[in-house]
Design an enzyme around this catalytic site. Structure first.
Site, PDB file in Angstrom:
ATOM      1  N   LYS A   1      35.443  42.137  30.051  1.00 57.18           N
ATOM      2  CA  LYS A   1      36.675  43.180  29.595  1.00 57.18           C
ATOM      3  C   LYS A   1      37.256  43.103  28.139  1.00 57.18           C
ATOM      4  O   LYS A   1      37.426  43.650  28.036  1.00 57.18           O
ATOM      5  CB  LYS A   1      37.598  43.480  30.608  1.00 57.18           C
ATOM      6  CG  LYS A   1      37.004  43.693  31.930  1.00 57.18           C
ATOM      7  CD  LYS A   1      38.294  44.686  33.411  1.00 57.18           C
ATOM      8  CE  LYS A   1      38.578  43.612  33.117  1.00 57.18           C
ATOM      9  NZ  LYS A   1      38.825  42.572  34.299  1.00 57.18           N
TER      10      LYS A   1
ATOM     11  N   ARG B   1      45.008  47.854  39.375  1.00 57.78           N
ATOM     12  CA  ARG B   1      44.075  46.797  39.857  1.00 57.78           C
ATOM     13  C   ARG B   1      44.009  47.142  41.399  1.00 57.78           C
ATOM     14  O   ARG B   1      43.693  46.387  42.327  1.00 57.78           O
ATOM     15  CB  ARG B   1      45.051  45.608  39.257  1.00 57.78           C
ATOM     16  CG  ARG B   1      43.591  44.360  38.948  1.00 57.78           C
ATOM     17  CD  ARG B   1      44.446  42.910  38.739  1.00 57.78           C
ATOM     18  NE  ARG B   1      43.936  42.258  38.441  1.00 57.78           N
ATOM     19  CZ  ARG B   1      43.090  41.693  37.159  1.00 57.78           C
ATOM     20  NH1 ARG B   1      44.327  42.146  36.100  1.00 57.78           N
ATOM     21  NH2 ARG B   1      43.550  40.452  36.778  1.00 57.78           N
TER      22      ARG B   1
ATOM     23  N   ARG C   1      35.684  29.395  29.641  1.00 65.08           N
ATOM     24  CA  ARG C   1      37.241  29.628  29.404  1.00 65.08           C
ATOM     25  C   ARG C   1      38.380  29.058  29.419  1.00 65.08           C
ATOM     26  O   ARG C   1      38.575  28.608  30.134  1.00 65.08           O
ATOM     27  CB  ARG C   1      36.969  31.320  29.853  1.00 65.08           C
ATOM     28  CG  ARG C   1      38.544  31.748  29.091  1.00 65.08           C
ATOM     29  CD  ARG C   1      38.035  33.607  29.508  1.00 65.08           C
ATOM     30  NE  ARG C   1      38.814  33.321  30.654  1.00 65.08           N
ATOM     31  CZ  ARG C   1      39.403  34.379  31.413  1.00 65.08           C
ATOM     32  NH1 ARG C   1      38.210  36.145  31.014  1.00 65.08           N
ATOM     33  NH2 ARG C   1      39.949  34.853  32.503  1.00 65.08           N
TER      34      ARG C   1
ATOM     35  N   ARG D   1      43.223  27.595  31.717  1.00 68.15           N
ATOM     36  CA  ARG D   1      43.846  28.775  32.360  1.00 68.15           C
ATOM     37  C   ARG D   1      43.965  27.816  33.872  1.00 68.15           C
ATOM     38  O   ARG D   1      42.896  27.685  34.082  1.00 68.15           O
ATOM     39  CB  ARG D   1      43.696  30.002  32.283  1.00 68.15           C
ATOM     40  CG  ARG D   1      44.451  30.985  30.957  1.00 68.15           C
ATOM     41  CD  ARG D   1      43.314  32.310  30.870  1.00 68.15           C
ATOM     42  NE  ARG D   1      43.699  33.424  31.914  1.00 68.15           N
ATOM     43  CZ  ARG D   1      43.376  34.589  32.155  1.00 68.15           C
ATOM     44  NH1 ARG D   1      42.875  34.998  30.748  1.00 68.15           N
ATOM     45  NH2 ARG D   1      43.482  35.179  33.656  1.00 68.15           N
TER      46      ARG D   1
ATOM     47  N   ARG E   1      40.410  34.518  42.910  1.00 68.94           N
ATOM     48  CA  ARG E   1      40.872  36.089  42.145  1.00 68.94           C
ATOM     49  C   ARG E   1      39.820  36.512  42.984  1.00 68.94           C
ATOM     50  O   ARG E   1      39.532  38.528  42.436  1.00 68.94           O
ATOM     51  CB  ARG E   1      40.745  35.552  40.931  1.00 68.94           C
ATOM     52  CG  ARG E   1      42.361  34.836  40.282  1.00 68.94           C
ATOM     53  CD  ARG E   1      41.605  34.676  39.486  1.00 68.94           C
ATOM     54  NE  ARG E   1      41.347  35.004  38.259  1.00 68.94           N
ATOM     55  CZ  ARG E   1      41.427  34.751  36.370  1.00 68.94           C
ATOM     56  NH1 ARG E   1      40.910  33.808  36.519  1.00 68.94           N
ATOM     57  NH2 ARG E   1      41.559  36.015  35.783  1.00 68.94           N
TER      58      ARG E   1
HETATM   59  P1  AMP Z   1      43.934  39.052  33.530  1.00 67.95           P
HETATM   60  O1  AMP Z   1      44.189  38.034  32.482  1.00 67.95           O
HETATM   61  O2  AMP Z   1      43.786  40.307  34.001  1.00 67.95           O
HETATM   62  O3  AMP Z   1      42.909  38.466  34.515  1.00 67.95           O
HETATM   63  O4  AMP Z   1      45.061  39.183  34.502  1.00 67.95           O
HETATM   64  C1  AMP Z   1      45.645  37.403  34.693  1.00 67.95           C
HETATM   65  C2  AMP Z   1      46.693  37.537  36.216  1.00 67.95           C
HETATM   66  O5  AMP Z   1      47.764  38.448  35.792  1.00 67.95           O
HETATM   67  C3  AMP Z   1      45.879  38.471  37.617  1.00 67.95           C
HETATM   68  O6  AMP Z   1      45.236  36.934  37.907  1.00 67.95           O
HETATM   69  C4  AMP Z   1      47.097  38.481  38.590  1.00 67.95           C
HETATM   70  O7  AMP Z   1      47.888  37.772  38.776  1.00 67.95           O
HETATM   71  C5  AMP Z   1      48.087  39.410  37.160  1.00 67.95           C
HETATM   72  N1  AMP Z   1      48.007  40.595  36.636  1.00 67.95           N
HETATM   73  C6  AMP Z   1      47.185  41.070  35.430  1.00 67.95           C
HETATM   74  N2  AMP Z   1      47.366  42.447  35.854  1.00 67.95           N
HETATM   75  C7  AMP Z   1      48.040  42.520  37.232  1.00 67.95           C
HETATM   76  C8  AMP Z   1      47.970  44.041  37.776  1.00 67.95           C
HETATM   77  N3  AMP Z   1      47.385  45.253  37.035  1.00 67.95           N
HETATM   78  N4  AMP Z   1      48.511  44.121  39.174  1.00 67.95           N
HETATM   79  C9  AMP Z   1      49.094  42.691  39.422  1.00 67.95           C
HETATM   80  N5  AMP Z   1      48.801  41.894  39.170  1.00 67.95           N
HETATM   81  C10 AMP Z   1      47.917  41.885  37.466  1.00 67.95           C
END
Ligand code: AMP
Length: 219
Positions: free
Chosen positions: A16, A91, A130, A160, A171
């Site tokens: 994404k 989400r 990654r 990360r 996740r």
């Molecule tokens: P991402 O980089 O989008 O995978 O986000 C990394 C982490 O940030 C996720 O695993 C969540 O802990 C948190 N996070 C990001 N976006 C959201 C969201 N819309 N709602 C809740 N947690 C989020």
């Protein structure tokens, strides 16, 4: 180039972020990644960052209330007048419902919800390569063990914490239980388009813009 207002849906690791960056360059719109915004807050040690940090490290979702104010404020900024790409938000169904309210208030409508589809095995494989630069925050794909520095700024790169294999599996479970219901949610609105996420970044990009009614020749 037309303005686009879209959501990119898909499990962690489907690409994404990469696709959102490309779409942002082509359509000159805002790229809103809630994950990037939260990571920046953690790096800066803000109150929001402090509250979000442990959920993020465990691969859990951050509470809706923390995310919703942040997104409402972001969507009201001037650069969103040229359109926006939501990456990693919504989400949960609650977030999607609240997004409907925010957009109604701003008198904006979504053009499409593009869901990128990749198998879980492929996701675990991709995320094991990654890394992220501790200096500039860019994502780096590591091809061999000798890649230890960022190709953009030579800073140190680290995996990360939430890309450790056990956390990735968690996740994916969180995605299945809390985010996947959004596929049905947006199917009901007629906005959903499923996109095959296997192939090169160029191929996937071509599929995404085709869903938006644009070809690479006329973009
Ligand atoms: P991402 O980089 O989008 O995978 O986000 C990394 C982490 O940030 C996720 O695993 C969540 O802990 C948190 N996070 C990001 N976006 C959201 C969201 N819309 N709602 C809740 N947690 C989020």
């Amino acid at each position: 180039m037309k303005h686009i207002r879209i959501i990119l849906l898909g499990a962690p690791g489907v690409g994404k972020g990469t696709q959102a960056e490309r779409l942002q360059k082509s359509f000159k719109c805002a790229h809103i990644s809630t994950g990037d915004m939260l990571r920046e807050s953690v790096r800066e040690g803000t109150q929001l960052g402090e509250k979000a940090k442990s959920c993020m490290e465990k691969g859990e979702l951050v509470p809706d209330a923390l995310i919703l104010d942040m997104v409402a404020e972001r969507l009201g900024r001037e650069d969103c007048e040229n359109g926006f790409i939501l990456d990693g938000f919504p989400r949960t169904v609650i977030q999607a419902e609240k997004l409907d309210d925010i957009l109604k208030e701003l008198e904006l409508e979504l053009d499409a919800v593009l869901s990128i589809d990749v198998s879980n095995d492929e996701i675990v494989n991709r995320l094991s390569k990654r890394f992220i630069c501790t200096d500039c925050g860019k994502i780096v794909t590591v091809q061999s063990e000798s890649d230890t520095s960022c190709p953009y700024c030579r800073g140190d790169i680290q995996r990360r914490k939430d890309d450790e294999p056990d956390t990735v599996r968690h996740r994916l479970t969180v995605y299945d239980s809390q985010t996947k219901p959004l596929i049905q949610y947006y199917e009901n609105t007629g906005l959903l388009k499923m996109v095959d996420g296997i192939g090169s970044a160029d191929e996937v990009y071509g599929r995404l813009i085709a869903c938006l009614g644009v070809t690479q020749e006329n973009e």
